[in-house]
Write a protein that holds these residues in place. Structure first.
Motif, PDB file in Angstrom:
ATOM      1  N   VAL A 144       4.276  32.620   7.660  1.00 21.80           N
ATOM      2  CA  VAL A 144       3.706  31.024   7.778  1.00 21.80           C
ATOM      3  C   VAL A 144       2.420  30.920   7.572  1.00 21.80           C
ATOM      4  O   VAL A 144       1.471  31.739   7.952  1.00 21.80           O
ATOM      5  CB  VAL A 144       4.114  30.858   9.239  1.00 21.80           C
ATOM      6  CG1 VAL A 144       3.524  29.203   9.628  1.00 21.80           C
ATOM      7  CG2 VAL A 144       5.424  30.871   9.751  1.00 21.80           C
ATOM      8  N   ALA A 145       2.084  29.869   6.855  1.00 22.16           N
ATOM      9  CA  ALA A 145       0.551  29.623   6.566  1.00 22.16           C
ATOM     10  C   ALA A 145       0.295  28.355   6.939  1.00 22.16           C
ATOM     11  O   ALA A 145       1.415  27.410   6.791  1.00 22.16           O
ATOM     12  CB  ALA A 145       0.278  29.852   5.155  1.00 22.16           C
ATOM     13  N   THR A 185      -5.521  31.003   5.613  1.00 26.66           N
ATOM     14  CA  THR A 185      -4.861  30.190   6.855  1.00 26.66           C
ATOM     15  C   THR A 185      -3.465  31.031   7.034  1.00 26.66           C
ATOM     16  O   THR A 185      -2.560  30.069   7.515  1.00 26.66           O
ATOM     17  CB  THR A 185      -4.584  28.743   6.067  1.00 26.66           C
ATOM     18  OG1 THR A 185      -3.843  28.515   5.125  1.00 26.66           O
ATOM     19  CG2 THR A 185      -5.821  28.141   6.192  1.00 26.66           C
ATOM     20  N   TYR A 186      -2.890  31.930   6.258  1.00 25.85           N
ATOM     21  CA  TYR A 186      -1.948  32.663   6.732  1.00 25.85           C
ATOM     22  C   TYR A 186      -1.934  33.208   8.200  1.00 25.85           C
ATOM     23  O   TYR A 186      -3.098  33.830   8.754  1.00 25.85           O
ATOM     24  CB  TYR A 186      -1.702  33.943   5.720  1.00 25.85           C
ATOM     25  CG  TYR A 186      -0.516  34.691   6.247  1.00 25.85           C
ATOM     26  CD1 TYR A 186       0.902  34.262   5.439  1.00 25.85           C
ATOM     27  CD2 TYR A 186      -0.485  35.862   6.979  1.00 25.85           C
ATOM     28  CE1 TYR A 186       1.911  34.911   5.677  1.00 25.85           C
ATOM     29  CE2 TYR A 186       0.716  36.441   7.113  1.00 25.85           C
ATOM     30  CZ  TYR A 186       1.990  35.916   6.533  1.00 25.85           C
ATOM     31  OH  TYR A 186       3.440  36.612   6.846  1.00 25.85           O
ATOM     32  N   ILE A 187      -0.754  32.865   9.114  1.00 26.14           N
ATOM     33  CA  ILE A 187      -1.231  33.228  10.337  1.00 26.14           C
ATOM     34  C   ILE A 187       0.058  34.273  10.840  1.00 26.14           C
ATOM     35  O   ILE A 187       0.040  34.568  12.231  1.00 26.14           O
ATOM     36  CB  ILE A 187      -1.073  31.963  11.531  1.00 26.14           C
ATOM     37  CG1 ILE A 187       0.484  31.421  11.307  1.00 26.14           C
ATOM     38  CG2 ILE A 187      -1.852  30.934  11.061  1.00 26.14           C
ATOM     39  CD1 ILE A 187       1.196  30.484  12.280  1.00 26.14           C
ATOM     40  N   VAL A 237       5.396  27.189  17.602  1.00 22.02           N
ATOM     41  CA  VAL A 237       6.728  27.107  17.370  1.00 22.02           C
ATOM     42  C   VAL A 237       6.850  28.500  16.228  1.00 22.02           C
ATOM     43  O   VAL A 237       8.033  28.757  16.427  1.00 22.02           O
ATOM     44  CB  VAL A 237       7.049  25.823  16.557  1.00 22.02           C
ATOM     45  CG1 VAL A 237       8.162  26.065  15.771  1.00 22.02           C
ATOM     46  CG2 VAL A 237       7.041  24.773  17.450  1.00 22.02           C
ATOM     47  N   CYS A 238       5.912  28.658  15.537  1.00 20.52           N
ATOM     48  CA  CYS A 238       6.108  29.788  14.456  1.00 20.52           C
ATOM     49  C   CYS A 238       5.799  30.887  14.949  1.00 20.52           C
ATOM     50  O   CYS A 238       5.946  32.042  14.188  1.00 20.52           O
ATOM     51  CB  CYS A 238       5.128  29.299  13.418  1.00 20.52           C
ATOM     52  SG  CYS A 238       5.607  27.747  12.469  1.00 20.52           S
ATOM     53  N   MET A 239       5.399  31.322  16.181  1.00 19.67           N
ATOM     54  CA  MET A 239       5.281  32.609  16.656  1.00 19.67           C
ATOM     55  C   MET A 239       6.722  32.961  17.067  1.00 19.67           C
ATOM     56  O   MET A 239       6.824  34.338  16.972  1.00 19.67           O
ATOM     57  CB  MET A 239       4.372  32.644  18.161  1.00 19.67           C
ATOM     58  CG  MET A 239       2.971  32.388  17.905  1.00 19.67           C
ATOM     59  SD  MET A 239       2.035  32.108  19.381  1.00 19.67           S
ATOM     60  CE  MET A 239       2.868  33.361  20.630  1.00 19.67           C
ATOM     61  N   GLU A 240       7.760  32.311  17.240  1.00 21.56           N
ATOM     62  CA  GLU A 240       9.176  32.786  17.437  1.00 21.56           C
ATOM     63  C   GLU A 240       9.832  32.983  16.165  1.00 21.56           C
ATOM     64  O   GLU A 240       9.858  32.114  15.357  1.00 21.56           O
ATOM     65  CB  GLU A 240       9.851  31.654  18.369  1.00 21.56           C
ATOM     66  CG  GLU A 240       9.162  31.449  19.640  1.00 21.56           C
ATOM     67  CD  GLU A 240       9.271  32.521  20.699  1.00 21.56           C
ATOM     68  OE1 GLU A 240      10.231  33.186  20.522  1.00 21.56           O
ATOM     69  OE2 GLU A 240       8.515  32.489  21.557  1.00 21.56           O
ATOM     70  N   PHE A 289       0.068  34.883   0.127  1.00 20.25           N
ATOM     71  CA  PHE A 289      -1.370  34.369   0.442  1.00 20.25           C
ATOM     72  C   PHE A 289      -2.353  35.513   0.419  1.00 20.25           C
ATOM     73  O   PHE A 289      -3.211  35.493   1.060  1.00 20.25           O
ATOM     74  CB  PHE A 289      -1.081  33.870   1.856  1.00 20.25           C
ATOM     75  CG  PHE A 289      -1.017  32.458   1.696  1.00 20.25           C
ATOM     76  CD1 PHE A 289      -1.859  31.535   2.223  1.00 20.25           C
ATOM     77  CD2 PHE A 289       0.163  31.720   1.456  1.00 20.25           C
ATOM     78  CE1 PHE A 289      -1.720  30.335   2.242  1.00 20.25           C
ATOM     79  CE2 PHE A 289       0.421  30.402   1.315  1.00 20.25           C
ATOM     80  CZ  PHE A 289      -0.639  29.510   1.906  1.00 20.25           C
ATOM     81  N   GLY A 290      -1.935  36.571  -0.201  1.00 21.08           N
ATOM     82  CA  GLY A 290      -2.801  37.898  -0.410  1.00 21.08           C
ATOM     83  C   GLY A 290      -2.753  38.955   0.437  1.00 21.08           C
ATOM     84  O   GLY A 290      -1.978  38.744   1.575  1.00 21.08           O
TER      85      GLY A 290
END
Length: 143
Positions: free
Chosen positions: A58-59, A52-54, A116-119, A87-88
């Protein structure tokens, strides 16, 4: 019930392994009345099936579809890890954001958090936030 409220923000959490980090945000979803306890098992199974790490530190742990019946209300929990969670594959998350979305809200909440987390600027603000209100101010604008 608000999707994000001050009790859903965990600041300055000490580094732990990803399983414990997922359990922490899952338990906070339980404690704050968003999900029933079995939802956490679904979050761990999701992580086993695919990370789920993106990216961008951020995960976003969330559950497998067969656990959605354990969602009582849509909600998110933000855990800030200044030293990160592994997260590996060299992926270190400084933000672990547990989400639970009822019905159609699931993809909407996931999409808004990811946006939001893309920025990088937003992630930087969240990682350095000193109060729950600062986190809510950054994320809450989209929810």
């Amino acid at each position: 019930m608000n999707i994000l409220q001050p009790s859903n923000v965990l600041l300055q959490v000490k580094t732990e392994n990803k399983t414990d980090a997922i359990r922490r945000v899952g338990q906070a979803l339980v404690d704050n009345g968003y999900v029933e306890a079995p939802y956490i098992e679904g979050m761990l199974k999701r992580e086993e099936s695919m990370t789920t790490y993106i990216g961008n530190q951020v995960a976003i742990p969330h559950s497998m579809p067969e656990y959605v019946q354990h969602i009582l209300h849509s909600g998110i929990v933000v855990a800030q890890y200044p030293d990160g969670v592994d997260f590996g594959n060299g992926n270190i998350a400084k933000l672990v954001i547990g989400i639970a979305g009822r019905g159609e809200e699931h993809m909407e909440v996931l999409s808004q958090i990811a946006t939001v987390c893309m920025e990088e600027e937003n992630v930087e603000k969240l990682v350095k936030a000193q109060s729950a209100q600062e986190v809510i101010d950054v994320i809450g604008e989209t929810l």
